[in-house]
Every structure is written in C-alpha cells, then in structure tokens.
Design an enzyme around this catalytic site. Structure first.
Site, PDB file in Angstrom:
ATOM      1  N   GLU A  48       0.803  -1.238   0.000  1.00 44.35           N
ATOM      2  CA  GLU A  48       0.000   0.000   0.000  1.00 44.35           C
ATOM      3  C   GLU A  48       0.829   1.278   0.000  1.00 44.35           C
ATOM      4  O   GLU A  48       0.825   2.034   0.978  1.00 44.35           O
ATOM      5  CB  GLU A  48      -0.962  -0.004   1.181  1.00 44.35           C
ATOM      6  CG  GLU A  48      -2.112  -0.947   0.987  1.00 44.35           C
ATOM      7  CD  GLU A  48      -3.125  -0.906   2.131  1.00 44.35           C
ATOM      8  OE1 GLU A  48      -2.894  -0.183   3.104  1.00 44.35           O
ATOM      9  OE2 GLU A  48      -4.138  -1.618   2.034  1.00 44.35           O
ATOM     10  N   GLU A  84      -6.751  -7.923  -0.385  1.00 45.87           N
ATOM     11  CA  GLU A  84      -7.057  -7.984   1.052  1.00 45.87           C
ATOM     12  C   GLU A  84      -8.536  -7.638   1.260  1.00 45.87           C
ATOM     13  O   GLU A  84      -9.079  -6.761   0.591  1.00 45.87           O
ATOM     14  CB  GLU A  84      -6.246  -6.954   1.842  1.00 45.87           C
ATOM     15  CG  GLU A  84      -4.764  -7.206   1.942  1.00 45.87           C
ATOM     16  CD  GLU A  84      -4.065  -6.108   2.735  1.00 45.87           C
ATOM     17  OE1 GLU A  84      -4.704  -5.461   3.588  1.00 45.87           O
ATOM     18  OE2 GLU A  84      -2.875  -5.876   2.487  1.00 45.87           O
ATOM     19  N   HIS A 127      -7.304  -7.311  14.862  1.00 47.20           N
ATOM     20  CA  HIS A 127      -7.923  -7.251  13.529  1.00 47.20           C
ATOM     21  C   HIS A 127      -8.443  -8.641  13.175  1.00 47.20           C
ATOM     22  O   HIS A 127      -7.837  -9.644  13.536  1.00 47.20           O
ATOM     23  CB  HIS A 127      -6.865  -6.816  12.514  1.00 47.20           C
ATOM     24  CG  HIS A 127      -7.437  -6.486  11.165  1.00 47.20           C
ATOM     25  ND1 HIS A 127      -7.891  -7.452  10.287  1.00 47.20           N
ATOM     26  CD2 HIS A 127      -7.623  -5.297  10.545  1.00 47.20           C
ATOM     27  CE1 HIS A 127      -8.327  -6.853   9.187  1.00 47.20           C
ATOM     28  NE2 HIS A 127      -8.186  -5.546   9.318  1.00 47.20           N
ATOM     29  N   CYS A 143      12.435  15.466   2.383  1.00 49.37           N
ATOM     30  CA  CYS A 143      13.842  15.541   2.804  1.00 49.37           C
ATOM     31  C   CYS A 143      14.643  16.287   1.732  1.00 49.37           C
ATOM     32  O   CYS A 143      14.158  16.518   0.620  1.00 49.37           O
ATOM     33  CB  CYS A 143      14.398  14.145   3.028  1.00 49.37           C
ATOM     34  SG  CYS A 143      14.762  13.276   1.506  1.00 49.37           S
TER      35      CYS A 143
END
Ligand code: GAL
Length: 672
Positions: free
Chosen positions: A155, A310, A361, A162
């Site tokens: 993901e 998922e 979860h 930076c």
C-alpha cells in the site's frame, strides 16, 4: 494475451496475508496453519510482506532458512505463494545506521524509526538495500514452482520532503517546464510576489511554506506519483532480472488518493487492491456500490482482470466502530468482488498475532487457534463457492457500454482549489453517485482518465462528472465522441482550468461550449442545510452543494432552478451535436434524480443491463461471463423477477421467472 492474473496458477485465488515470522518460536502453530489452510480451502498466501527484519537480521546477512521451510511446507500442501518484497517496513538497524531512509514530513521534521510505509523514496541507500534484498529473494525463489506472483511492497502512500526529495522535485520541475521563467508562468507566481529567481528557492508545498497555490500542490502530487512509479519500476526490474515470467502486482487501496493510480498501474503486470467496507452502518447497498466502483476502477486501470488482495474475514480494527460481519455478509461481499471481475478473494490476515497494532484485527484463525468459529466456517464457505464458480474463472464482466471519466489530476485540482465548497468539493463522492445510479440498474461501466479515454467505439454513453481540469486533449476526444453519435453527460464545474492549473481564458466549459450548447456563468455554493430545486418533466428534485448558473446557447433546456435569484434559469440541458447529444447538469442532485435520469438514458440508448426490469430495494445485479450475480444487501428477504429458467451455480437450485433471496443473500444465476 493471457488474461489470467496468475498464469502459473490460473484459478481463483483464495487465501491472504500470512506472517509466519511472528510465530517462529511456535513451531506447532506453523504446523497447524497448513492443516487449517487446507481445511479453509486456501490455495495461495501472500508471504513476506513485512519480513525484512527476519530476512536480513543484520546488514548484508540474509536468513532464508525459515522462509525456505515455510514455502516447502506450503507447497507440499499445494498452496501457492504470492511473494512480497519487504520494502513496506524497514528493519531497525537500517533506520539507525542510515537515517536518510526515514521520511521527512510536511513540517520538515524527520520521522523516527517505527511504523511502516514511511521510507524516503529518493534515498539511494534505501533503493540500494531494497534492490539487494529483492534480488536475493528473486534468486532464491523466483523459480520455485509455488511462487506465482510478486507483491511489491505494501500500500504505497504518502510523500517525503527531505533534502534529497527536494532536489529531485526541482529536477523533475526543470524537466517538466524547461526554465524557471516557464515555471513562474505556469505557477502564476506574479501573484503575492511569489516569483522565483533561482531553482534553489523552490520547495515542496507544505504547511510551513507554499501552502495556498493549487498548481504547486497538483505538481507535487504528480511528482510524488512519479517517485512512487519509479520505485515500483526499480523493484520490478530487480525481480524480473532474475525471472521475468512471474507477474508483479502492488496492492493499491480504496481511496488512497496520494498518487495517480492510472500512472502507478503502468509498470504493474496485475492490479490488486484492498477492500475494507464498513458494513452494517445503515446502508449496505450504498457501501457495496462504493466498493463496486473501486473494483471497476481497478479493473479499468489496465483494462484487465484484477485481484482482491485484502479484505477482512470478519471485522477490521481501525474503523471508528468495528462491526462484525452479519451472517451471509462474508460470502456476499466476496461475491461482490467476483461479480465485478476479481480473480481472487484474499484476506488480511490468516492468523491473529498475539500482539502489535493489529492483534485484534479480524483473521481467518483467531487466538483460539481452531476451525470451530463462525469466521472460519464462513471463509470455508467462500472457498467452496470459489470451487463451484471455477467455470467462470476465464470469463470477464460483460463489455461496458458506459464509461465514466475519473481523473486523479482533476481530483487534486478540485481538492486544492480555493473556491466553491473549499476543501469539500466531493469529486469522488459525486462520481460514486453517478456510478451508483447506474450500478443499481445493473449496468456495467468502465473508468478512464483524460489520458486513457479513447473514442474507440466501445461506449454509447460517457459521463464526465465535475471535469474541472481538462487535459490530454479530452475536449477534442469528447467532441469527436459526440459527433460520431455518442451521448455525453457533463456536470458542473467543467472545463474551468487546464493541465497546468491556469484558468482557461474565454468561455467555458473549455472547448466544449458548442458541443454542449451552453456556457457557464457563475458557481454558487450551498451549505449542508441549504437546498435548491430542479424543475423538470419528472417532477421536482433536491439540488445540493453546488449550483452553477449557465446560459443556454443552442441547447434545449430540460430543467430549471426552482429557488433563489436564479430561479427559472437553466440547470439541465441537452444539445444535439453531429450525430450525438450532449447533456449538461449544472448542479449536484439527490440520488433519486440521477436514478430517474439514467433510467431514461439507459432505456432510450438500449444500454444492456444484467437483468431487465426493476430490482427490489437493496438488491443489485452484475453480469460476468453470462452469470448474473444477484446480491441482496437488505436485512430482509427479497424476491426478484428473473424472466426464464435459471440455475444457481452456488447451490444448484433451479428458479423459474422469480428468485428468492435471503437477507444478505447471494445467487449466481445462469440460464438453464
Ligand atoms: C491494509 C494493510 C494491511 C493491514 C490491513 C488491516 O490496509 O495493507 O497490512 O494493515 O490494512 O485492515
């Protein structure tokens, strides 16, 4: 071209994220896992997604022994592997020794070690270390028969400010604009004395610096997309240097809008994504339509079958309220994905960890470690269903005759625009409203962005909700589409700015006023409690959020505003152009209006639907390979009219002219 996402194992994938490295001190658990996987009809797991600390416990010292054992054990049970690269989270030693790998946030503070998805994409050290571990993984496993897919990272999201990323941003801008003069022109830096006189003055937009110029933000999102795409290409090259035959995917996410997914999909062989609907919150049909839309969007990115990478087997732990899936919902939501064209049903996660952020979860196997749970039985039921539906594997969704334009550049442009309902323009929600009205009618839709849209004769109806930014020659493409005989529906605000974010000079919608037969005048914004009314043949409808004042210039006025000082002025128009017609809807409307409008259009254009006739409330139907996935999202039983004789592939039941659906019931019907 092979249309299988996983040609080495061309079958519906059933399984999910497997993180055995958490359990290396519990060999009995690992042993039990494979036994339970077989029982749950799991045929593929995603392995190694966050395993870097175990694969390279010290810099340059690799330990594959545990992964060897896991893969061998899985393979001995016939379970395939979607093998991940571990770049989504780095080991502590790496962050400690090379702080440059950690991201710098939009306050220009460097992150500390911890969490995930927070590496700097520009860091040469990070790239080198990722390349090295990817190469080592590929050398070890790319020819293993169990491995059917590469899962790059996890993901991708976010950005980094930076010094390395700042330099890269400047270089990217130089490449895009050629000169500082051109950059100043495109970013309209004459306003507020923002003119740059040297490249070193240019910084990423942030809450401490450039924060108000939408063009800078949109370019930053494009740059971040390019960085992410380059990172994916780097990882893919490392893997494919060893064996180019294993396709690569990266799991994308519902409503992660940091990057343009049409761009990210280009280097991927297969698109996959993670779907976590919030079921049981009051309107499951609506929730389903939103995820159905993302399924179609993901399929459309490459115009190829996709994978559901998922989903939760029971509940998530990160919604504000984490509800259980009611009986039936697991099969129903899994079949939603299949009906929308997925070649898999995969989960996060196989087994609940004992600790860590996601210990609560949902997982196929809970802390009790048994198969004797409601969740496990429901997962197994999906495994059974996928076996029964095997004949549909090669079949794809019925060809779409409707295309919706959804464009990430336009999304950003609306998000950052200082106008209308500032920061609350709700582009994606509006697109979903249009999608939902058609989805509920059983119509199949493709998505395209301005670049990927081509007038190739596939579509009868093109819908362009809120196409505020026009780019990639979309005006000419839409013009040609209508001239050839197509039907176009655009909604406000449309054609207002160009790709560079500068306002189009002259009349708008840019390049399309003669096609639409209207011109836009002013945009009014409504508060959440204010409404206007649309007066048209079908009766009045509520208008919400945004009302644009337009002038008809050749178009037929189908509907007018009912309230405010612009009452009586046009709100809905139609114009014949060439062999086609172009509709313009100047305001945002309630759902009932869109349903009525699209019902008329679908009928008059004879656009195919999964089933003829009305579906009962809460019921949706989508067609894949001649099979109708009839889904009941209502908490009550429903009866649907299905003219003719049908058989349910899931149960074998035969139905004549009508079919019963349980609450949260699903039937996959083929004609007898
Ligand atoms: C996904 C993520 C997984 C896990 C899951 C929980 O977004 O990729 O690693 O965190 O959410 O729902």
């Amino acid at each position: 071209m092979n249309r299988s996402a996983t040609p080495r194992f061309p079958a519906f994938l059933h399984g999910g994220d497997y993180n055995p490295e958490q359990w290396l001190k519990y060999p009995e658990i690992l042993e039990k896992d494979v036994e339970l996987m077989r029982e749950a009809k799991v045929n593929c797991v995603s392995l190694g997604i966050f395993s870097w600390a175990f694969l390279e416990p010290e810099e340059g010292v690799y330990d594959f022994a545990w992964m060897d054992r896991v893969i061998e054990r899985l393979w001995s049970a016939g379970i395939h592997v979607d093998l991940a690269t571990p770049s989504g989270a780095r080991p502590a030693w790496l962050a400690e020794k090379y702080p440059e790998v950690l991201r710098v946030d939009d306050r220009f503070h460097r992150q500390h070690f911890g969490g995930r998805h927070n590496h700097c994409p520009s860091s040469p050290v990070y790239q080198e270390k990722v390349r090295a571990i990817d190469t080592a993984l590929a050398r070890r496993y790319a020819h293993h028969p169990a491995v059917i897919l590469w899962h790059i990272s996890n993901e991708f999201s976010g950005d980094c400010r930076c010094p390395l990323c700042q330099d890269r941003f400047r270089a990217w801008l130089q490449d895009r604009y050629g000169s500082l003069e051109a950059l100043n022109d495109h970013w309209w830096t004459g306003f507020w004395s923002m003119r740059y006189t040297s490249w070193s003055q240019v910084e990423p937009p942030s809450h401490r610096g450039q924060n108000a110029n939408p063009a800078i933000w949109v370019d930053w999102r494009r740059f971040s997309t390019w960085q992410c795409r380059s990172f994916i290409e780097m990882e893919k090259a490392a893997l494919h240097a060893v064996n180019p035959d294993i396709p690569v995917t990266a799991n994308l996410m519902h409503r992660f809008w940091d990057y343009d997914y049409f761009e990210l999909a280009k280097p991927l062989d297969v698109v996959s994504w993670d779907s976590y609907p919030a079921w049981g919150m009051g309107d499951d049909l609506r929730e389903a339509s939103e995820h159905a839309m993302t399924h179609d969007l993901m399929r459309s990115l490459k115009d190829r079958p996709f994978l559901l990478m998922e989903s939760t087997p029971s509940q998530v732990n990160w919604h504000d309220v984490n509800k259980l899936k009611k009986p039936g919902m697991h099969l129903l939501s899994s079949m939603l994905a299949l009906g929308q064209g997925s070649q898999s049903v995969m989960y996060f996660q196989w087994r609940k960890g004992r600790g860590g952020a996601e210990m609560f979860h949902g997982a196929v196997v809970g802390h009790d470690g048994t198969a004797d749970t409601r969740t496990f039985r429901q997962v197994r039921q999906v495994g059974d269903a996928l076996e029964r539906l095997a004949p549909l594997y090669g079949a794809e969704k019925a060809p779409a005759r409707v295309c919706i334009l959804y464009d990430w550049n336009n999304l950003w442009a609306l998000d950052y625009a200082q106008m209308g309902r500032r920061g609350d323009m709700r582009y994606t929600e509006t697109v979903n409203e249009h999608y939902r009205a058609l989805w509920k009618l059983g119509v199949n839709m493709d998505f395209r962005d301005c670049e990927s849209f081509a007038d190739d004769g596939r579509y009868q109806l093109v819908i362009a909700p809120m196409l505020f930014m026009t780019r990639a020659g979309i005006e000419e493409k839409l013009r040609a589409f209508v001239a050839r005989g197509g039907t176009l529906l655009m909604t406000a605000p449309a054609g207002t700015i160009g790709e560079d974010g500068l306002a189009h000079l002259g009349q708008t919608p840019h390049g399309l006023t003669d096609v639409l037969g209207i011109r836009a005048l002013e945009l009014d914004a409504l508060t959440d409690t204010q409404e206007n009314r649309l007066i048209w043949a079908d009766g009045p409808h509520r208008l919400l959020r945004l009302c644009e004042l337009i002038q008809a210039e050749g178009a037929q006025v189908l509907g007018t505003y009912g309230e405010d000082f612009y009452a009586g002025s046009p709100c809905l128009t139609r114009h014949d152009f060439g062999k086609g017609q172009a509709y313009y809807l100047a305001a945002q409307t309630e759902e009932a209006f869109l349903t009525a409008l699209y019902r008329r259009l679908v009928e008059s254009l004879a656009i195919p639907r999964a089933l003829p006739g009305e579906l009962p409330d809460g019921v949706a139907a989508q067609e894949r390979g001649g099979a109708v996935f009839l889904q009941n999202y209502a908490p009550q039983a429903r009866q649907a009219a299905v003219p003719g004789a049908w058989q349910d592939l899931l149960t074998g039941d035969v139905w004549q002219d009508r079919v019963e659906l349980e609450p949260l019931g699903i039937r996959v019907l083929v004609r007898k």
